[in-house]
Design a protein around this motif. Structure first.
Motif, PDB file in Angstrom:
ATOM      1  N   LEU A 138       0.837  -1.198   0.000  1.00  0.00           N
ATOM      2  CA  LEU A 138       0.000   0.000   0.000  1.00  0.00           C
ATOM      3  C   LEU A 138       0.873   1.249   0.000  1.00  0.00           C
ATOM      4  CD1 LEU A 138      -2.756  -1.006   2.585  1.00  0.00           C
ATOM      5  CD2 LEU A 138      -2.963  -0.918   0.101  1.00  0.00           C
ATOM      6  N   PRO A 139       0.473   2.262  -0.753  1.00  0.00           N
ATOM      7  CA  PRO A 139       1.286   3.491  -0.768  1.00  0.00           C
ATOM      8  C   PRO A 139       1.145   4.307   0.505  1.00  0.00           C
ATOM      9  CG  PRO A 139      -0.689   3.760  -2.113  1.00  0.00           C
ATOM     10  CD  PRO A 139      -0.672   2.325  -1.681  1.00  0.00           C
ATOM     11  N   ASP A 140       0.084   4.082   1.284  1.00  0.00           N
ATOM     12  CA  ASP A 140      -0.140   4.831   2.514  1.00  0.00           C
ATOM     13  C   ASP A 140       0.425   4.080   3.705  1.00  0.00           C
ATOM     14  OD1 ASP A 140      -1.527   6.889   1.211  1.00  0.00           O
ATOM     15  OD2 ASP A 140      -3.397   5.754   1.282  1.00  0.00           O
ATOM     16  N   ALA A 141       0.888   4.828   4.698  1.00  0.00           N
ATOM     17  CA  ALA A 141       1.386   4.232   5.931  1.00  0.00           C
ATOM     18  C   ALA A 141       0.218   3.661   6.719  1.00  0.00           C
ATOM     19  CB  ALA A 141       2.117   5.280   6.762  1.00  0.00           C
ATOM     20  N   VAL A 142       0.355   2.417   7.186  1.00  0.00           N
ATOM     21  CA  VAL A 142      -0.686   1.735   7.946  1.00  0.00           C
ATOM     22  C   VAL A 142      -0.088   1.267   9.263  1.00  0.00           C
ATOM     23  CG1 VAL A 142      -2.297  -0.204   8.024  1.00  0.00           C
ATOM     24  CG2 VAL A 142      -1.889   0.978   5.862  1.00  0.00           C
ATOM     25  N   ALA A 143      -0.772   1.597  10.357  1.00  0.00           N
ATOM     26  CA  ALA A 143      -0.360   1.140  11.684  1.00  0.00           C
ATOM     27  C   ALA A 143      -1.592   0.633  12.404  1.00  0.00           C
ATOM     28  CB  ALA A 143       0.295   2.265  12.479  1.00  0.00           C
ATOM     29  N   ALA A 144      -1.504  -0.573  12.955  1.00  0.00           N
ATOM     30  CA  ALA A 144      -2.596  -1.138  13.756  1.00  0.00           C
ATOM     31  C   ALA A 144      -2.121  -1.240  15.198  1.00  0.00           C
ATOM     32  CB  ALA A 144      -2.995  -2.518  13.221  1.00  0.00           C
ATOM     33  N   MET A 145      -2.984  -0.822  16.125  1.00  0.00           N
ATOM     34  CA  MET A 145      -2.664  -0.846  17.549  1.00  0.00           C
ATOM     35  C   MET A 145      -3.724  -1.632  18.297  1.00  0.00           C
ATOM     36  SD  MET A 145      -1.413   1.981  16.030  1.00  0.00           S
ATOM     37  CE  MET A 145      -2.734   3.174  16.143  1.00  0.00           C
ATOM     38  N   ASP A 146      -3.324  -2.249  19.424  1.00  0.00           N
ATOM     39  CA  ASP A 146      -4.311  -2.907  20.274  1.00  0.00           C
ATOM     40  C   ASP A 146      -4.964  -1.861  21.171  1.00  0.00           C
ATOM     41  OD1 ASP A 146      -2.536  -2.320  22.306  1.00  0.00           O
ATOM     42  OD2 ASP A 146      -1.781  -4.368  22.506  1.00  0.00           O
ATOM     43  N   VAL A 147      -5.844  -2.323  22.085  1.00  0.00           N
ATOM     44  CA  VAL A 147      -6.596  -1.370  22.902  1.00  0.00           C
ATOM     45  C   VAL A 147      -5.714  -0.613  23.887  1.00  0.00           C
ATOM     46  CG1 VAL A 147      -8.802  -2.569  22.716  1.00  0.00           C
ATOM     47  CG2 VAL A 147      -7.195  -3.247  24.498  1.00  0.00           C
ATOM     48  N   ASP A 148      -4.502  -1.072  24.086  1.00  0.00           N
ATOM     49  CA  ASP A 148      -3.569  -0.359  24.954  1.00  0.00           C
ATOM     50  C   ASP A 148      -2.661   0.587  24.172  1.00  0.00           C
ATOM     51  OD1 ASP A 148      -4.477  -1.604  27.302  1.00  0.00           O
ATOM     52  OD2 ASP A 148      -3.274  -3.369  26.877  1.00  0.00           O
ATOM     53  N   GLY A 149      -2.852   0.649  22.854  1.00  0.00           N
ATOM     54  CA  GLY A 149      -2.047   1.540  22.034  1.00  0.00           C
ATOM     55  C   GLY A 149      -0.756   0.947  21.541  1.00  0.00           C
ATOM     56  N   SER A 150      -0.484  -0.326  21.832  1.00  0.00           N
ATOM     57  CA  SER A 150       0.756  -0.955  21.374  1.00  0.00           C
ATOM     58  C   SER A 150       0.636  -1.363  19.915  1.00  0.00           C
ATOM     59  CB  SER A 150       1.067  -2.182  22.236  1.00  0.00           C
ATOM     60  OG  SER A 150       1.267  -1.804  23.584  1.00  0.00           O
ATOM     61  N   VAL A 151       1.710  -1.174  19.168  1.00  0.00           N
ATOM     62  CA  VAL A 151       1.694  -1.407  17.721  1.00  0.00           C
ATOM     63  C   VAL A 151       1.638  -2.903  17.427  1.00  0.00           C
ATOM     64  CG1 VAL A 151       3.005  -1.152  15.592  1.00  0.00           C
ATOM     65  CG2 VAL A 151       2.913   0.726  17.233  1.00  0.00           C
ATOM     66  N   LEU A 152       0.699  -3.287  16.563  1.00  0.00           N
ATOM     67  CA  LEU A 152       0.582  -4.667  16.097  1.00  0.00           C
ATOM     68  C   LEU A 152       1.135  -4.818  14.680  1.00  0.00           C
ATOM     69  CD1 LEU A 152      -3.078  -5.368  17.280  1.00  0.00           C
ATOM     70  CD2 LEU A 152      -0.985  -6.068  18.431  1.00  0.00           C
ATOM     71  N   VAL A 175      -7.034   0.802  13.695  1.00  0.00           N
ATOM     72  CA  VAL A 175      -6.186   0.817  12.510  1.00  0.00           C
ATOM     73  C   VAL A 175      -6.103   2.267  12.051  1.00  0.00           C
ATOM     74  CG1 VAL A 175      -5.883   0.067  10.134  1.00  0.00           C
ATOM     75  CG2 VAL A 175      -6.819  -1.509  11.819  1.00  0.00           C
ATOM     76  N   SER A 176      -4.916   2.754  11.837  1.00  0.00           N
ATOM     77  CA  SER A 176      -4.747   4.140  11.382  1.00  0.00           C
ATOM     78  C   SER A 176      -4.014   4.141  10.052  1.00  0.00           C
ATOM     79  CB  SER A 176      -3.976   4.963  12.416  1.00  0.00           C
ATOM     80  OG  SER A 176      -2.678   4.449  12.606  1.00  0.00           O
ATOM     81  N   ILE A 177      -4.565   4.902   9.121  1.00  0.00           N
ATOM     82  CA  ILE A 177      -3.893   5.167   7.848  1.00  0.00           C
ATOM     83  C   ILE A 177      -3.337   6.576   7.947  1.00  0.00           C
ATOM     84  CG2 ILE A 177      -4.176   5.402   5.362  1.00  0.00           C
ATOM     85  CD1 ILE A 177      -6.419   3.385   5.505  1.00  0.00           C
ATOM     86  N   ILE A 178      -2.036   6.699   7.753  1.00  0.00           N
ATOM     87  CA  ILE A 178      -1.337   7.961   7.976  1.00  0.00           C
ATOM     88  C   ILE A 178      -0.893   8.506   6.626  1.00  0.00           C
ATOM     89  CG2 ILE A 178       0.520   9.086   9.253  1.00  0.00           C
ATOM     90  CD1 ILE A 178       0.628   6.517  11.003  1.00  0.00           C
ATOM     91  N   ARG A 179      -1.433   9.660   6.261  1.00  0.00           N
ATOM     92  CA  ARG A 179      -1.065  10.294   4.994  1.00  0.00           C
ATOM     93  C   ARG A 179      -0.486  11.670   5.283  1.00  0.00           C
ATOM     94  NH1 ARG A 179      -6.428   8.541   3.915  1.00  0.00           N
ATOM     95  NH2 ARG A 179      -6.535   6.753   2.500  1.00  0.00           N
ATOM     96  N   PRO A 180       0.533  12.069   4.549  1.00  0.00           N
ATOM     97  CA  PRO A 180       1.004  13.452   4.685  1.00  0.00           C
ATOM     98  C   PRO A 180      -0.140  14.410   4.353  1.00  0.00           C
ATOM     99  CG  PRO A 180       2.580  12.134   3.450  1.00  0.00           C
ATOM    100  CD  PRO A 180       1.348  11.290   3.603  1.00  0.00           C
ATOM    101  N   ALA A 181      -0.275  15.459   5.158  1.00  0.00           N
ATOM    102  CA  ALA A 181      -1.359  16.415   4.932  1.00  0.00           C
ATOM    103  C   ALA A 181      -1.190  17.069   3.568  1.00  0.00           C
ATOM    104  CB  ALA A 181      -1.373  17.463   6.040  1.00  0.00           C
TER     105      ALA A 181
END
Length: 631
Positions: free
Chosen positions: A207-221, A301-307
């Motif tokens: 995927l061209p976009d940055a993807v980060a998934a976290m659990d309910v405690d905020g730790s990166v999965l 799940v967060s998709i991070i795109r440059p503004a």
């Protein structure tokens, strides 16, 4: 307790006593001796009888115990035989002593034929050496263990099995019990699951976009490759730790998830990410809940795109230029206003971006000669107004501008918004767009020849060409054996384009080329195909058609699945249709039936999108570049 030998010994001892002459001298003594002898004989005989009864009882108990042992052995053998999973008993060398029916079925041999055969003959040839090593270890260790085997059944493909082996002590040595479990499907499923995970991971990384998934405690999965490229951290650096780049922005959503699991909605927020190296980066976060198969929210799940920041007309201000614009001539009374106006002007002209570092409090105080407490107060007022962010140990930064209004639209409205966006990029003014569309699609009505051998396909094509595209649709019947050839050629000459199905594409291609007419092959809408496939997987489907030949096409469409075709001419069959059971009814059939029907696909396009693009280009081309002599 006496036996027959005791009685014999007694008689032997009695004989010398009688011969001693005591009976001749004393008659009364003889009598007394006789009576004692008789009594002793009677006692001996009684003890002998009791002994016989005890022996008989013991023999009977032994017989009963033998019968019970035989019954227990039969029960164990029956349980062994009837076990639904494969069981084998082998000697210490791996030769089969006994096998149940399930074991015979597993290796493709009758259970009665297995005893006496080495189990190794049913092991795949390239796996026999490890198997023999296993049997050798079992004979020496005599301990339960599990092992993976590759069986080679008779006349079948090899099987992956899991064997549980345990020692069974025998009077003449050691035997071993084997329980075999076919794990071929499980291993295939696991391999497929691993392959799916690998595909999913590769998809996420592509995927061209940055993807980060976290659990309910905020730790990166999950942290994909684009996230590493954008933010600088590798996945192994952040896995299991709080998101180092945008952790603060997701904390509120994570708090809502923890407070009310299952209640979370997708959201988009503007934020400033903290890369591993370099200046803060304005980004847009698309946050969505991460749910498991049961629907329970397990994180985000967060998709991070440059503004999307407009590119500056020139490079950003140098440090000296920034100080000049923001601080030159500022006084105690005008400092806050000068900073605010300078920051706004820099953002407006593209010299500044969210996250850019501004002069520190100390630098601003030295540049202007104003007390540092007054400078700090000015920055605090600008921070309250949303112009700057004062970060601990990171200085004063330009704050992200207010988030632009971006309403959620429906599917059609969102499409139109995209059209307007592209039109603006091409300098097409919005007020003139409707007239442009009208001129480029409806200046010249097109005549479309809808050619097919079936009534149902012709009716569907004509309806779509007229209602969707505004064309003058003319149905043209294609007759078998070349009949009506002259009428077909004339219809092609009179038409601006020809639309047909793949059943007749090759047949019409040469004629269309000879007449110089564009040919479009209309593929069936995937929505219609999916609806038919979904239905026939669960229940039989009834198709109501005007032309029985079209019903045969539908049967081919379903891959030979059970489709009952009812022609509208069969009045009795039409009347017998259940009004509550969905039917696939063609447009031509619906036009001839007056009764209420429950349609499998109430409303959908007949033509697939792959054909739509060709039709759209032909329509625009015919209006933008009409044939010579036409306007």
């Amino acid at each position: 307790m006496h036996d027959y030998q005791s009685l014999d010994q007694f008689l032997k001892n009695l004989e010398p006593r009688v011969r001693g002459g005591d009976m001749a001298r004393d008659t009364s003594g003889v009598l007394h001796l006789f009576e004692e002898t008789v009594e002793e004989l009677r006692v001996a005989v009684e003890e002998l009888r009791v002994t016989e009864e005890e022996m008989a009882s013991a023999a009977q108990q032994k017989d009963l115990a033998g019968e019970a042992a035989a019954r227990d052995a039969r029960r164990l053998r029956d349980a062994f035989t009837a076990a639904p999973f494969p069981l084998l008993l082998t000697d210490s060398l791996g030769v089969v002593i006994y096998a149940n029916a399930a074991a015979g079925a597993l290796v493709g041999v009758r259970p009665g034929d297995l005893p006496g055969k080495p189990l190794a003959v049913f092991i795949a040839e390239d796996a026999r050496k490890p198997f023999r090593a296993l049997v050798s270890r079992l004979a020496h260790e005599a301990a339960p263990r599990t092992a993976q085997l590759v069986l080679q059944p008779r006349a079948r493909l090899p099987l992956e099995v899991e064997a549980a082996v345990w020692p069974v002590p025998q009077s003449d040595g050691m035997a071993f019990g084997w329980r075999l479990t076919d794990v071929t499907e499980r291993l295939v499923s696991e391999a497929a699951g691993a392959e799916q995970l690998a595909v999913l991971r590769a998809t996420i990384d592509s995927l061209p976009d940055a993807v980060a998934a976290m659990d309910v405690d905020g730790s990166v999965l999950v942290w994909n490759r684009a996230a590493q490229e954008l933010l600088g951290w590798a996945e192994d650096e952040v896995a299991g730790r709080p998101n180092p780049a945008v952790g603060d922005e997701v904390s509120s959503l994570l708090g809502a998830v923890r407070a009310a699991p299952g209640v979370a909605a997708p959201s988009r927020v503007a934020a400033v990410a903290e890369p591993k190296e370099g200046d803060p980066l304005p980004v847009e976060l698309s946050l969505s809940p991460l749910a498991d198969a049961s629907g329970r929210v397990r994180g985000t799940v967060s998709i991070i795109r440059p503004a999307a920041v407009p590119a500056p007309a020139r490079e950003g201000w140098s440090e000296a230029e920034m100080r000049r614009v923001l601080l030159e001539g500022a006084t105690v009374g005008t400092l806050a206003d000068r900073l605010r106006d300078g920051i706004a002007a820099g953002l407006h002209a593209g010299y500044l971006r969210a996250g850019d570092r501004l002069p520190s409090i100390r630098d601003a105080a030295q540049e202007t000669g104003i007390d540092h407490r007054i400078v700090a107060g000015a920055y605090r007022r600008l921070g309250a107004a949303g112009f700057v962010e004062v970060r601990y140990r990171k200085g004063v930064r330009v704050a992200p501008p207010p988030q632009e209004t971006d309403p959620e639209l429906g599917e059609t409205a969102d499409w139109l918004a995209g059209v307007l966006e592209e039109a603006a990029a091409l300098q097409v003014r919005v007020p003139g767009l409707p007239d442009l569309v009208r001129r480029w699609t409806a200046s010249r009505p097109l005549r479309c020849a809808c050619v097919d051998a079936t009534v149902d396909a012709r009716a569907a094509l004509c309806h779509e060409m007229h209602s969707q595209w505004g064309m003058e649709a003319v149905p043209v019947a294609l007759r078998p054996g070349g009949e009506g050839r002259r009428e077909l050629v004339q219809a092609l000459r009179d038409a601006d384009l020809v639309v047909t199905t793949h059943f007749h594409g090759h047949e019409l291609a040469a004629a269309c080329q000879a007449e110089g007419k564009p040919l479009v092959l209309a593929r069936l809408s995937p929505e219609l195909v999916d609806a038919v496939e979904e239905c026939v997987h669960h229940r039989p489907l009834t198709a109501l058609v005007a032309d029985p030949a079209y019903g045969e096409r539908l049967r081919a469409l379903a891959g030979g699945a059970a489709i009952r075709v009812v022609a509208v001419g069969d009045i009795a069959a039409v009347e017998a249709l259940d009004p509550d059971t969905p039917v696939l009814a063609t447009l031509a059939a619906r036009e001839q039936v007056s009764r209420r029907l429950r349609l499998l696909v109430p409303a959908t396009h007949f033509v697939a999108p792959v054909s739509v693009r060709t039709l759209a280009r032909l329509l625009v081309n015919a209006n933008v570049h009409p044939p010579s002599g036409l306007s």
